[in-house]
Motif scaffolding. Structure first.
Motif, PDB file in Angstrom:
ATOM      1  N   LYS A   2       0.846  -1.190   0.000  1.00  0.00           N
ATOM      2  CA  LYS A   2       0.000   0.000   0.000  1.00  0.00           C
ATOM      3  C   LYS A   2       0.881   1.240   0.000  1.00  0.00           C
ATOM      4  N   CYS A   4       1.422   5.081   0.945  1.00  0.00           N
ATOM      5  CA  CYS A   4       0.866   6.067   1.851  1.00  0.00           C
ATOM      6  C   CYS A   4       1.862   7.191   2.010  1.00  0.00           C
ATOM      7  N   GLN A  29       1.939  -1.262   7.415  1.00  0.00           N
ATOM      8  CA  GLN A  29       1.811  -2.074   6.212  1.00  0.00           C
ATOM      9  C   GLN A  29       3.162  -2.114   5.505  1.00  0.00           C
ATOM     10  N   LYS A  30       3.270  -2.942   4.496  1.00  0.00           N
ATOM     11  CA  LYS A  30       4.507  -3.017   3.732  1.00  0.00           C
ATOM     12  C   LYS A  30       4.721  -1.717   2.969  1.00  0.00           C
ATOM     13  N   ASN A  49       8.726  -3.763   6.237  1.00  0.00           N
ATOM     14  CA  ASN A  49       7.481  -4.287   6.777  1.00  0.00           C
ATOM     15  C   ASN A  49       6.931  -3.516   7.962  1.00  0.00           C
ATOM     16  N   ASN A  50       7.777  -2.989   8.817  1.00  0.00           N
ATOM     17  CA  ASN A  50       7.277  -2.318  10.014  1.00  0.00           C
ATOM     18  C   ASN A  50       8.360  -1.459  10.635  1.00  0.00           C
TER      19      ASN A  50
END
Length: 80
Positions: A2, A4, A29-30, A49-50
């Motif tokens: 996604k 962002c 999200q990734k 990933n985070n």
């Protein structure tokens, strides 16, 4: 993956090629991370990933100006 808009802080900039990327919020999200040189060639790509902070090692690249793209945000970085 996604896209962002994340406000980021990149330091040190300029650097010898090792940068810290800090986000204003934790990634949930990734996130696609790409680096391009000044002629538009992709020289680095990964998926994070985070987290709220990541290190990126670009010390193998030639000195110069590059563009770090995280999601839909782009920042200029300089390797000296």
């Amino acid at each position: 993956i996604k896209k962002c808009n994340t406000a980021t802080l990149i330091y040190p900039n300029p650097s010898s090629g090792i940068f810290t990327v800090q986000y204003n919020t934790k990634l949930l999200q990734k996130m696609l991370v790409q680096v391009y040189n000044t002629i538009g060639e992709k020289v680095y790509e990964t998926i994070w990933n985070n987290g709220v902070q990541k290190d990126i090692d670009l010390s193998y690249l030639a000195k110069g100006i590059y563009f770090l793209r995280i999601g839909d945000e782009s920042k200029r970085i300089v390797i000296e």
